[in-house]
Design a protein around this motif. Structure first.
Motif, PDB file in Angstrom:
ATOM      1  N   LEU A  54       0.850  -1.188   0.000  1.00 53.03           N
ATOM      2  CA  LEU A  54       0.000   0.000   0.000  1.00 53.03           C
ATOM      3  C   LEU A  54       0.888   1.241   0.000  1.00 53.03           C
ATOM      4  N   LEU A  55       1.194   1.715  -1.181  1.00 54.98           N
ATOM      5  CA  LEU A  55       2.167   2.791  -1.352  1.00 54.98           C
ATOM      6  C   LEU A  55       1.661   4.091  -0.747  1.00 54.98           C
ATOM      7  N   ASN A  56       2.482   4.661   0.113  1.00 60.16           N
ATOM      8  CA  ASN A  56       2.208   5.925   0.819  1.00 60.16           C
ATOM      9  C   ASN A  56       1.073   5.824   1.827  1.00 60.16           C
ATOM     10  N   TYR A  57       0.579   4.630   2.085  1.00 56.86           N
ATOM     11  CA  TYR A  57      -0.428   4.443   3.129  1.00 56.86           C
ATOM     12  C   TYR A  57       0.269   3.977   4.396  1.00 56.86           C
ATOM     13  N   ARG A  58       0.284   4.815   5.411  1.00 60.67           N
ATOM     14  CA  ARG A  58       0.920   4.521   6.693  1.00 60.67           C
ATOM     15  C   ARG A  58       2.358   4.023   6.503  1.00 60.67           C
ATOM     16  N   GLY A  59       3.118   4.780   5.745  1.00 66.52           N
ATOM     17  CA  GLY A  59       4.538   4.474   5.573  1.00 66.52           C
ATOM     18  C   GLY A  59       4.840   3.376   4.577  1.00 66.52           C
ATOM     19  N   THR A 309      17.550  13.546   1.437  1.00 66.57           N
ATOM     20  CA  THR A 309      16.090  13.595   1.374  1.00 66.57           C
ATOM     21  C   THR A 309      15.570  12.737   0.236  1.00 66.57           C
ATOM     22  N   LEU A 310      14.551  11.939   0.526  1.00 69.01           N
ATOM     23  CA  LEU A 310      13.918  11.115  -0.500  1.00 69.01           C
ATOM     24  C   LEU A 310      12.894  11.950  -1.260  1.00 69.01           C
ATOM     25  N   PHE A 311      12.847  11.763  -2.569  1.00 68.66           N
ATOM     26  CA  PHE A 311      11.905  12.505  -3.398  1.00 68.66           C
ATOM     27  C   PHE A 311      10.493  11.956  -3.226  1.00 68.66           C
ATOM     28  N   ASP A 312       9.519  12.845  -3.366  1.00 73.98           N
ATOM     29  CA  ASP A 312       8.118  12.433  -3.405  1.00 73.98           C
ATOM     30  C   ASP A 312       7.717  12.204  -4.858  1.00 73.98           C
ATOM     31  N   PHE A 313       7.179  11.035  -5.132  1.00 68.57           N
ATOM     32  CA  PHE A 313       6.721  10.708  -6.479  1.00 68.57           C
ATOM     33  C   PHE A 313       5.214  10.475  -6.467  1.00 68.57           C
ATOM     34  N   SER A 314       4.608  10.555  -7.618  1.00 67.21           N
ATOM     35  CA  SER A 314       3.188  10.266  -7.745  1.00 67.21           C
ATOM     36  C   SER A 314       2.992   8.751  -7.743  1.00 67.21           C
ATOM     37  N   ALA A 315       2.361   8.243  -6.696  1.00 67.63           N
ATOM     38  CA  ALA A 315       2.200   6.797  -6.556  1.00 67.63           C
ATOM     39  C   ALA A 315       1.427   6.192  -7.721  1.00 67.63           C
ATOM     40  N   LYS A 316       0.426   6.918  -8.222  1.00 69.91           N
ATOM     41  CA  LYS A 316      -0.408   6.371  -9.294  1.00 69.91           C
ATOM     42  C   LYS A 316       0.272   6.479 -10.657  1.00 69.91           C
ATOM     43  N   TRP A 317       1.132   7.467 -10.835  1.00 65.54           N
ATOM     44  CA  TRP A 317       1.794   7.661 -12.122  1.00 65.54           C
ATOM     45  C   TRP A 317       3.213   7.117 -12.159  1.00 65.54           C
ATOM     46  N   THR A 322       8.158   5.239  -6.485  1.00 70.71           N
ATOM     47  CA  THR A 322       7.402   5.318  -5.237  1.00 70.71           C
ATOM     48  C   THR A 322       7.680   4.101  -4.369  1.00 70.71           C
ATOM     49  N   MET A 323       7.712   2.909  -4.968  1.00 68.55           N
ATOM     50  CA  MET A 323       8.050   1.702  -4.210  1.00 68.55           C
ATOM     51  C   MET A 323       9.447   1.800  -3.612  1.00 68.55           C
ATOM     52  N   LEU A 324      10.380   2.292  -4.399  1.00 66.13           N
ATOM     53  CA  LEU A 324      11.774   2.311  -3.963  1.00 66.13           C
ATOM     54  C   LEU A 324      12.044   3.343  -2.879  1.00 66.13           C
ATOM     55  N   THR A 325      11.130   4.291  -2.691  1.00 62.43           N
ATOM     56  CA  THR A 325      11.331   5.328  -1.684  1.00 62.43           C
ATOM     57  C   THR A 325      10.365   5.220  -0.509  1.00 62.43           C
ATOM     58  N   GLN A 326       9.651   4.115  -0.383  1.00 61.45           N
ATOM     59  CA  GLN A 326       8.742   3.958   0.749  1.00 61.45           C
ATOM     60  C   GLN A 326       9.518   3.989   2.066  1.00 61.45           C
ATOM     61  N   GLN A 421       6.433  -2.329 -14.146  1.00 64.76           N
ATOM     62  CA  GLN A 421       5.785  -1.191 -14.772  1.00 64.76           C
ATOM     63  C   GLN A 421       6.831  -0.139 -15.083  1.00 64.76           C
ATOM     64  N   LYS A 422       6.758   0.417 -16.265  1.00 66.68           N
ATOM     65  CA  LYS A 422       7.654   1.500 -16.623  1.00 66.68           C
ATOM     66  C   LYS A 422       7.125   2.802 -16.033  1.00 66.68           C
ATOM     67  N   ARG A 423       8.028   3.628 -15.531  1.00 67.26           N
ATOM     68  CA  ARG A 423       7.587   4.886 -14.972  1.00 67.26           C
ATOM     69  C   ARG A 423       7.046   5.785 -16.083  1.00 67.26           C
ATOM     70  N   LYS A 424       6.104   6.641 -15.730  1.00 63.40           N
ATOM     71  CA  LYS A 424       5.434   7.468 -16.720  1.00 63.40           C
ATOM     72  C   LYS A 424       5.997   8.877 -16.800  1.00 63.40           C
ATOM     73  N   THR A 425       6.844   9.238 -15.828  1.00 68.04           N
ATOM     74  CA  THR A 425       7.459  10.554 -15.851  1.00 68.04           C
ATOM     75  C   THR A 425       8.417  10.657 -17.029  1.00 68.04           C
ATOM     76  N   LYS A 426       8.313  11.738 -17.758  1.00 65.93           N
ATOM     77  CA  LYS A 426       9.207  11.950 -18.888  1.00 65.93           C
ATOM     78  C   LYS A 426      10.368  12.826 -18.468  1.00 65.93           C
TER      79      LYS A 426
END
Length: 426
Positions: A54-59, A309-317, A322-326, A421-426
């Motif tokens: 559960l990405l970004n849900y309670r850590g 500092t870990l970057f904040d990524f869009s969990a859905k995109w 996001t998994m790697l920075t939980q 899944q391939k990341r969607k950020t360009k």
């Protein structure tokens, strides 16, 4: 009689409904042992039961179907868990799916088969203990996640195809024996290491250790390109890319391979062959405990200010980064190594930076794609030991069960369990 049967049926259905439940492992600051929580989740997957991340849900919590065996295992390993009705879990999933929430539910389907690239020869008489620890093998052992070891002969013998995940740690892929010569060339463990590496190279058909290590690096590249996942720490990060860029060149001084270095090697480096780094300059002094300027050295960061500092990524995109920075902290205490931090100017533009010390302009954690696979480079040697020296005792992780620095390693270990899944950020 019929009425009694109907009441009994209703009672049984109600009982089954109540018992239909989910185990939730919270990964926020309420968790008693974050590191063993990953081991529990791996164990569930290894039991051929799917789990949810559960990405970004309670850590970055984990969830899976309830069973008494799973519950007992959590209790045995000292991992905090909650048993919740499936209806409540469904509500959590619905909340996570809300497009306004930066969360996502990632299904984990299969426990990855893990290999650790490490030598097994005797550094000291009567023992196979290395003169330094390995953060990944330490945390795998502590979390009770099974792994197998491979080294040059196994890698060159095409055995990597058996694995999903490969770890490289304090290794020198340039063939310069870690550049330990100045400080340790008279030490027994160093002489044993050199003799072993030279013997191993000859056994595998190479005249030099640098040639043998280059062949290993190329096999690892094939493994990643074919869909594997490679995770490297400390000197295995920059020395890996240096070896690729120096393919066909002699960058080893005479004390390392018996003949002089190619004086024109720097101008011949091919950065198109590397995974993450470019435009770096080799350190020409063979007695210096440094390979190149990829490592951000000298550093102007004091110990009390050494955080990244870990970057904040869009969990859905962007589910992959996001998994790697939980984590339960977004700021992680830094730690040193032969390669402590990456010079930001040497990182290729298509590489995803996951963690950085922005004031110091240095990157500590990065991720990229190669072919069908993935790689992650994590700078530093031991997240729970700020400056680990040769012959220091290994870290006791029972004293650091909630280490955010070690959590990043375990994020990478569970990552291959998710559907790629391939990341969607360009």
């Amino acid at each position: 009689m019929l009425r009694k049967f109907s009441l009994l049926l209703v009672f049984l259905v109600a009982t089954l409904t109540v018992r239909a439940s989910t185990i939730l492992i919270p990964m926020d600051d309420t968790q008693t042992d974050h590191l063993k929580a990953y081991g529990i989740t791996y164990w569930v997957l290894d039991s051929e039961i799917d789990a949810w991340w559960l990405l970004n849900y309670r850590g970055g919590s984990f969830a899976f179907q309830h069973s008494r065996a799973f519950e007992r295992e959590c209790l045995t390993r000292g991992v905090k868990y909650e048993v919740i009705p499936d209806a409540k879990f469904d509500a959590i999933i619905a909340d996570i799916a809300n497009p306004e929430k930066n969360m996502d539910a990632m299904k984990l389907e299969k426990a990855p088969k893990i290999a650790v690239y490490t030598p097994t020869f005797n550094f000291r008489e009567g023992t196979s203990v290395q003169p330094w620890d390995d953060a990944v093998t330490l945390v795998l052992t502590y979390a009770e996640i099974p792994y197998e070891t491979v080294y040059d002969t196994e890698v060159l013998g095409e055995e990597l195809a058996q694995y999903d995940w490969l770890h490289l740690h304090h290794e020198d892929f340039t063939g310069q024996h870690g550049r330990f010569y100045r400080a340790y060339h008279t030490a027994d463990w160093y002489r044993r290491q050199v003799a072993y590496q030279e013997k191993l190279a000859l056994e595998n058909g190479f005249n030099k250790v640098s040639q043998s290590k280059l062949a290993v690096v190329k096999k690892v590249r094939e493994f990643v390109g074919g869909g594997g996942f490679m995770f490297a720490m400390c000197s295995a990060t920059d020395s890996y890319d240096i070896a690729l860029a120096a393919d066909g060149l002699d960058i080893c001084a005479e004390m390392y391979d018996g003949d002089p270095v190619d004086p024109t090697a720097q101008s011949k480096l091919d950065y198109t062959k590397t995974f993450a780094f470019q435009d770096f300059k080799l350190r020409r002094n063979p007695l210096e405990y440094e390979f190149s300027d990829i490592d951000h050295n000298p550093r102007r960061v004091s110990k009390d200010q050494d955080y990244f500092t870990l970057f904040d990524f869009s969990a859905k995109w962007d589910p992959v980064p996001t998994m790697l920075t939980q984590n339960h902290f977004k700021t992680v205490k830094g730690f040193m190594g032969q390669t402590t931090a990456f010079n930001k100017r040497m990182i290729k533009s298509d590489i995803l930076v996951l963690g950085e010390n922005k004031p110091a302009d240095e990157v500590r954690y990065l991720h990229g794609n190669f072919g069908e696979g993935f790689f992650t480079f994590y700078a530093g040697h031991d997240p729970a030991d700020y400056q680990h020296f040769v012959n220091d005792p290994e870290t006791d992780l029972s004293l650091h069960p909630n280490s955010p620095g070690y959590r990043l390693i375990l994020n990478n270990i569970l990552f291959p369990a998710a559907k790629k899944q391939k990341r969607k950020t360009k």
